[in-house]
Design an enzyme around this catalytic site. Structure first.
Site, PDB file in Angstrom:
ATOM      1  N   TYR A 274       0.843  -1.196   0.000  1.00  0.00           N
ATOM      2  CA  TYR A 274       0.000   0.000   0.000  1.00  0.00           C
ATOM      3  C   TYR A 274       0.884   1.253   0.000  1.00  0.00           C
ATOM      4  O   TYR A 274       1.676   1.484   0.924  1.00  0.00           O
ATOM      5  CB  TYR A 274      -0.941   0.032   1.212  1.00  0.00           C
ATOM      6  CG  TYR A 274      -2.013  -1.044   1.201  1.00  0.00           C
ATOM      7  CD1 TYR A 274      -2.290  -1.792   0.055  1.00  0.00           C
ATOM      8  CD2 TYR A 274      -2.769  -1.316   2.332  1.00  0.00           C
ATOM      9  CE1 TYR A 274      -3.280  -2.770   0.046  1.00  0.00           C
ATOM     10  CE2 TYR A 274      -3.759  -2.294   2.328  1.00  0.00           C
ATOM     11  CZ  TYR A 274      -4.002  -3.016   1.183  1.00  0.00           C
ATOM     12  OH  TYR A 274      -4.969  -3.988   1.180  1.00  0.00           O
TER      13      TYR A 274
ATOM     14  N   SER B  63     -13.289  -3.969   1.074  1.00  0.00           N
ATOM     15  CA  SER B  63     -14.203  -3.142   0.260  1.00  0.00           C
ATOM     16  C   SER B  63     -15.646  -3.257   0.767  1.00  0.00           C
ATOM     17  O   SER B  63     -16.577  -3.451  -0.021  1.00  0.00           O
ATOM     18  CB  SER B  63     -14.104  -3.508  -1.221  1.00  0.00           C
ATOM     19  OG  SER B  63     -12.781  -3.355  -1.691  1.00  0.00           O
TER      20      SER B  63
ATOM     21  N   GLY C  42     -16.938   2.948  -1.731  1.00  0.00           N
ATOM     22  CA  GLY C  42     -17.659   4.218  -1.611  1.00  0.00           C
ATOM     23  C   GLY C  42     -19.069   4.179  -2.184  1.00  0.00           C
ATOM     24  O   GLY C  42     -19.911   5.017  -1.844  1.00  0.00           O
TER      25      GLY C  42
ATOM     26  N   THR D 112     -22.079   4.225   0.230  1.00  0.00           N
ATOM     27  CA  THR D 112     -22.325   5.411   1.058  1.00  0.00           C
ATOM     28  C   THR D 112     -23.497   6.209   0.480  1.00  0.00           C
ATOM     29  O   THR D 112     -24.091   7.029   1.158  1.00  0.00           O
ATOM     30  CB  THR D 112     -21.093   6.355   1.095  1.00  0.00           C
ATOM     31  OG1 THR D 112     -20.879   6.886  -0.223  1.00  0.00           O
ATOM     32  CG2 THR D 112     -19.841   5.634   1.546  1.00  0.00           C
TER      33      THR D 112
HETATM   34  N1  LIG Z   1      -6.821  -8.042   0.618  1.00  0.00           N
HETATM   35  C1  LIG Z   1      -7.098  -7.363  -0.455  1.00  0.00           C
HETATM   36  O1  LIG Z   1      -6.832  -7.782  -1.592  1.00  0.00           O
HETATM   37  C2  LIG Z   1      -7.772  -6.029  -0.304  1.00  0.00           C
HETATM   38  C3  LIG Z   1      -8.376  -5.398  -1.427  1.00  0.00           C
HETATM   39  C4  LIG Z   1      -9.036  -4.174  -1.216  1.00  0.00           C
HETATM   40  C5  LIG Z   1      -9.058  -3.607   0.051  1.00  0.00           C
HETATM   41  N2  LIG Z   1      -8.433  -4.223   1.102  1.00  0.00           N
HETATM   42  C6  LIG Z   1      -8.471  -3.656   2.479  1.00  0.00           C
HETATM   43  O2  LIG Z   1      -9.798  -3.298   2.798  1.00  0.00           O
HETATM   44  C7  LIG Z   1      -9.884  -1.918   3.147  1.00  0.00           C
HETATM   45  C8  LIG Z   1     -11.224  -1.349   2.719  1.00  0.00           C
HETATM   46  O3  LIG Z   1     -11.533  -1.601   1.352  1.00  0.00           O
HETATM   47  P1  LIG Z   1     -11.472  -0.467   0.243  1.00  0.00           P
HETATM   48  O4  LIG Z   1     -10.537   0.561   0.674  1.00  0.00           O
HETATM   49  O5  LIG Z   1     -11.254  -1.168  -1.058  1.00  0.00           O
HETATM   50  O6  LIG Z   1     -12.942   0.119   0.118  1.00  0.00           O
HETATM   51  P2  LIG Z   1     -14.132   0.594   1.071  1.00  0.00           P
HETATM   52  O7  LIG Z   1     -13.745   0.461   2.490  1.00  0.00           O
HETATM   53  O8  LIG Z   1     -15.317  -0.137   0.592  1.00  0.00           O
HETATM   54  O9  LIG Z   1     -14.269   2.123   0.652  1.00  0.00           O
HETATM   55  C9  LIG Z   1     -13.406   3.080   1.154  1.00  0.00           C
HETATM   56  C10 LIG Z   1     -13.628   4.423   0.480  1.00  0.00           C
HETATM   57  O10 LIG Z   1     -14.995   4.814   0.593  1.00  0.00           O
HETATM   58  C11 LIG Z   1     -15.064   6.213   0.865  1.00  0.00           C
HETATM   59  N3  LIG Z   1     -15.591   6.324   2.239  1.00  0.00           N
HETATM   60  C12 LIG Z   1     -15.213   5.623   3.341  1.00  0.00           C
HETATM   61  N4  LIG Z   1     -15.936   5.968   4.415  1.00  0.00           N
HETATM   62  C13 LIG Z   1     -16.794   6.906   4.007  1.00  0.00           C
HETATM   63  C14 LIG Z   1     -17.794   7.666   4.651  1.00  0.00           C
HETATM   64  N5  LIG Z   1     -18.069   7.480   5.938  1.00  0.00           N
HETATM   65  N6  LIG Z   1     -18.486   8.559   3.918  1.00  0.00           N
HETATM   66  C15 LIG Z   1     -18.237   8.743   2.598  1.00  0.00           C
HETATM   67  N7  LIG Z   1     -17.292   8.070   1.920  1.00  0.00           N
HETATM   68  C16 LIG Z   1     -16.572   7.156   2.621  1.00  0.00           C
HETATM   69  C17 LIG Z   1     -13.665   6.759   0.774  1.00  0.00           C
HETATM   70  O11 LIG Z   1     -13.324   7.104  -0.571  1.00  0.00           O
HETATM   71  P3  LIG Z   1     -13.820   8.431  -1.325  1.00  0.00           P
HETATM   72  O12 LIG Z   1     -14.027   9.474  -0.263  1.00  0.00           O
HETATM   73  O13 LIG Z   1     -12.758   8.741  -2.295  1.00  0.00           O
HETATM   74  O14 LIG Z   1     -15.089   8.005  -2.005  1.00  0.00           O
HETATM   75  C18 LIG Z   1     -12.839   5.552   1.133  1.00  0.00           C
HETATM   76  O15 LIG Z   1     -11.546   5.629   0.622  1.00  0.00           O
HETATM   77  C19 LIG Z   1      -8.659  -1.307   2.450  1.00  0.00           C
HETATM   78  O16 LIG Z   1      -8.278  -0.063   3.004  1.00  0.00           O
HETATM   79  C20 LIG Z   1      -7.634  -2.399   2.646  1.00  0.00           C
HETATM   80  O17 LIG Z   1      -7.116  -2.335   3.969  1.00  0.00           O
HETATM   81  C21 LIG Z   1      -7.816  -5.429   0.933  1.00  0.00           C
END
Ligand SMILES: NC(=O)c1ccc[n+]([C@@H]2O[C@H](COP(=O)([O-])OP(=O)(O)OC[C@H]3O[C@@H](n4cnc5c(N)ncnc54)[C@H](OP(=O)(O)O)[C@@H]3O)[C@@H](O)[C@H]2O)c1
Length: 310
Positions: free
Chosen positions: A60, A205, A210, A213
């Site tokens: 990351y 995710s 996002g 939301t």
């Molecule tokens: N193991 C793997 O292969 C893998 C793959 C993906 C993710 N992950 C892990 O899972 C975590 C979460 O998944 P993700 O980052 O893909 O997506 P997510 O948690 O589904 O979405 C996060 C995004 O949504 C928006 N957001 C978050 N909280 C919000 C709120 N309260 N209000 C409005 N917008 C909000 C923000 O982006 P914006 O403000 O730009 O919209 C944020 O960057 C990652 O950080 C990582 O640690 C792991």
């Protein structure tokens, strides 16, 4: 099933904080609208709200996420649980590459051990047995309190579980894509198998990057690659979002975000939403502390099926 004493702590954690956003420019556009200060505040707000399990990875932001987390940890006296990941880059094939990579993560994080060390993705270049031998070494050396996998489909997860068991190490977790807009783990039986074997399913995710939301739409898609990723899904999610809002209102005004996270907790998964700011982190933490009814969860399942199948 009786949980092992080493991995039980993971089953008590209801929500974590994802740290992919901390330094990533490609998907998350780090440096545009948010930077080190904002993610520091997201970290602090999470701790204040009782969320103290942070998921990062060596890849990351090319190590920046781990380095930032290391800095933030120095500035708090609260106990934070750390999960990070090994990425099977093409030149890493021996079992020794796994503890070596973990040493690099520990140096960036400036800690002596992590609470969970995961294989980020499976790879045809290293057999499951070899990877698990490497992970077992991490656990036995004390550098990792527990070990897990990520993106392992069921048969590979079972192979990992058995391979670790031969080293007397428990497979603590499998981190998989799971949200109201991606229910593969329910459909292919992985969630049920995780519960049966005491493997914690960590949902990544959880807000569908996002989309759940409710702030994105066909007219206002998410920026960059995320917009392209969701061109066919975006037009289909209106009724689901509307239902989420109605259900949230029946719980004293919970937001769509909070309903999305609470639904995952209801299903028995551990969501790790990513947050770019204190505001987002606080809202996400509001997914805790209340419960959807069985009837509401069933309605959400139905609306999610309709969005995914239409
Ligand atoms: N193991 C793997 O292969 C893998 C793959 C993906 C993710 N992950 C892990 O899972 C975590 C979460 O998944 P993700 O980052 O893909 O997506 P997510 O948690 O589904 O979405 C996060 C995004 O949504 C928006 N957001 C978050 N909280 C919000 C709120 N309260 N209000 C409005 N917008 C909000 C923000 O982006 P914006 O403000 O730009 O919209 C944020 O960057 C990652 O950080 C990582 O640690 C792991």
């Amino acid at each position: 099933m009786e949980l092992s004493s080493e991995t039980r702590f993971l089953h008590v954690i209801e929500m974590g904080l994802g740290a992919w956003q901390w330094g990533d420019r490609i998907v998350w556009q780090y440096g545009h609208g948010y930077s080190d200060e904002e993610v520091h505040q997201a970290f602090q707000a999470s701790l204040e709200e009782g969320v103290r399990f942070v998921d990062t990875a060596e890849v990351y932001g090319n190590g920046r996420s781990e380095r930032l987390l290391g800095q933030f940890l120095k500035e708090t006296d609260q106990a934070v649980l750390i999960a990070t990941k090994f990425f099977p880059l093409p030149w890493r094939f021996g079992k020794g590459s796994i503890p070596r990579a973990l040493k690099g993560s520990l140096a960036r994080l400036a800690v002596e051990s992590v609470d969970l060390y995961q294989i980020h993705w499976p790879t045809p270049l290293i057999s499951v047995d070899t990877m698990m031998e490497g992970l077992a070494e991490c656990a036995k050396s004390g550098m990792a309190r527990t070990v897990g996998v990520s993106n392992f489909e069921q048969s590979r997860m079972l192979a990992a579980y058995s391979a670790l068991a031969r080293h007397d190490v428990v497979l603590a977790s499998n981190q998989l894509h799971y949200s109201l807009l991606n229910r593969t783990v329910e459909r292919n039986g992985t969630l049920a198998r995780c519960k049966e074997l005491g493997i914690r399913l960590i949902a990544y995710s959880p807000l569908e990057k996002g989309l759940l939301t409710g702030k994105y739409s066909v007219e206002a898609p998410p920026p960059g690659s995320r917009g392209r990723m969701y061109t066919s899904l975006l037009p289909r999610i209106g009724p689901l979002l509307k239902l989420m809002t109605e259900i949230g209102q029946d719980h004293g005004g919970k937001s769509n975000t909070q309903v999305a996270l609470n639904w995952l907790i209801y299903k028995g998964a551990l969501p790790i939403p990513g947050a770019k700011s204190a505001k987002q982190a606080r809202e996400n933490a509001g997914g805790l502390g209340w419960k959807l009814t069985d009837e509401e969860a069933a309605k959400l399942d139905e609306a999610s099926d309709a969005a995914l199948e239409s």
